[in-house]
Write an enzyme that holds these catalytic residues in place. Structure first.
Site, PDB file in Angstrom:
ATOM      1  N   HIS A 137       0.869  -1.180   0.000  1.00 39.96           N
ATOM      2  CA  HIS A 137       0.000   0.000   0.000  1.00 39.96           C
ATOM      3  C   HIS A 137       0.905   1.230   0.000  1.00 39.96           C
ATOM      4  CE1 HIS A 137      -3.154  -2.732   2.064  1.00 39.96           C
ATOM      5  NE2 HIS A 137      -3.379  -2.682   0.764  1.00 39.96           N
ATOM      6  N   GLU A 171       1.559   3.827   3.084  1.00 41.95           N
ATOM      7  CA  GLU A 171       1.965   3.333   4.405  1.00 41.95           C
ATOM      8  C   GLU A 171       3.474   3.525   4.522  1.00 41.95           C
ATOM      9  OE1 GLU A 171       0.243  -0.577   4.717  1.00 41.95           O
ATOM     10  OE2 GLU A 171      -1.795   0.207   4.497  1.00 41.95           O
ATOM     11  N   HIS A 200       3.219  -3.121   7.093  1.00 37.64           N
ATOM     12  CA  HIS A 200       2.143  -2.174   6.797  1.00 37.64           C
ATOM     13  C   HIS A 200       1.997  -1.188   7.959  1.00 37.64           C
ATOM     14  CE1 HIS A 200       0.255  -4.315   3.308  1.00 37.64           C
ATOM     15  NE2 HIS A 200       0.948  -5.308   3.828  1.00 37.64           N
ATOM     16  N   GLU A 228       1.491  -4.882  11.196  1.00 37.14           N
ATOM     17  CA  GLU A 228       0.983  -3.509  11.279  1.00 37.14           C
ATOM     18  C   GLU A 228       1.847  -2.771  12.292  1.00 37.14           C
ATOM     19  OE1 GLU A 228      -1.309  -2.281   9.356  1.00 37.14           O
ATOM     20  OE2 GLU A 228      -2.091  -4.125   8.466  1.00 37.14           O
TER      21      GLU A 228
END
Length: 345
Positions: free
Chosen positions: A57, A60, A151, A214
């Protein structure tokens, strides 16, 4: 050659081929745009083959900045590497434009799912990255494969850092959880079914210890505090520099382990949550609470209290709008811990 420098991100965005070169007993080569392979010369120390990816992504940014710095530190001799390593910057146009994707969410296109979408940069790139990972792991098929796909979350979270643990990847589970704790990651989601994410692709197709990590919250380039990734940085350095890994103890008292119990899918354009965009990941709702509406129907929490993770009402139709998760109790964790006792390869 400690004076050698290399800006992985800038080089990848410029699209110039990287000539193969050696530095500090390492052979470094580009195998595709935004993909760099680092191979130590001392093959007798090889124990594991490691893939680290960021920027699937494009907005990010903290993982992208960390990976860029990490590559620079390898090239300049600040980071020792004794294990084969593949570094990947995923969605190059989205990184350049500062957006999540240019046409479709690339982290829904792996495990061959790119074939189910109209052709775009993301579908072609997902296929290319599948091939790059397959070639890398095949070359080192005698080693334990690892894949860390980094991410950051769109919204705040009750756990600043957390990992998504692929479905079916239960082997040596407590040792993997202990390693994640050494990275400063104490919250883990166990997936409840197969997916089409990059990390699941590596777990399913290459038997890798693979995780979606994350590591904070989406931010602009230059606005990230990479010191918050210090423990992750140190753990990855140790994994890459030390052939024999130390035994790590899994601390059940500090663990926040969740099981995904349900996935909410956006099926209509009128899909909406009953809470605002500021709600933090892992916020818990009691049984019976209405959390979403679509097609004139309400979605209620069933089977006991549930936390909500990755809520996003703006996804495309047919895509995941949120996960519902249940906390795994400490007693269950102790049983889990007792069933496994070996160290990570």
């Amino acid at each position: 050659m400690h004076s050698t420098s290399f800006d992985f991100l800038a080089h990848s965005q410029q699209g110039n081929p990287l000539p193969d070169f050696s530095v500090e007993q390492l052979s470094i080569s580009q195998s595709a745009p935004g993909v760099v392979q680092v191979l130590p010369h001392g093959t007798e120390h090889y124990r594991r083959a490691v893939v680290i990816s960021a920027g699937v992504h494009g907005n990010e940014t903290a993982p992208i900045e960390w990976l860029n710095r990490f590559c620079e530190q390898i090239v300049t001799g600040q980071v020792a590497v004794t294990q084969p390593l593949l570094l990947i910057l995923g969605n190059l146009p989205a990184i350049e434009q500062g957006c999540r994707e240019t046409s479709v969410n690339m982290n829904r296109l792996f495990c061959g799912a790119h074939q189910d979408y109209p052709q775009s940069y993301e579908t072609l790139r997902a296929a290319e990255l599948e091939q790059q990972v397959a070639q890398f792991f095949a070359r080192f098929s005698h080693l334990q494969p690892y894949h860390f796909d980094m991410h950051t979350a769109i919204r705040a979270s009750k756990h600043e850092k957390f990992a998504v643990y692929p479905h079916g990847n239960e082997l040596l589970v407590t040792e993997q959880l202990a390693f994640l704790q050494s990275c400063g990651i104490y919250a883990v989601l166990f997936s409840n079914k197969p997916t089409t994410t990059f990390s699941y692709h590596s777990a399913k197709n290459h038997s890798a210890f693979a995780y979606t990590l994350e590591l904070g919250r989406v931010n602009d380039f230059g606005q990230n505090d990479l010191s918050r990734l210090q423990r992750f940085d140190a753990a990855i350095q140790q994994l890459l520099s030390q052939p024999q890994q130390p035994r790590l103890d899994f601390d059940t008292h500090r663990a926040y382990v969740y099981q995904v119990t349900e996935e909410l899918t956006k099926l209509a354009d009128d899909f909406e949550f009953t809470f605002d965009d500021q709600l933090a990941n892992f916020t818990e709702f009691s049984e019976g609470a209405i959390i979403a509406k679509q097609n004139g129907k309400a979605t209620r929490i069933e089977g006991g209290a549930r936390g909500v993770v990755f809520p996003n009402s703006h996804v495309a139709l047919g895509h995941r709008a949120a996960l519902l998760v249940k906390r795994v109790e400490e007693l269950e964790l102790k049983v889990l811990k007792a069933q496994s006792s070996s160290t990570l390869p």
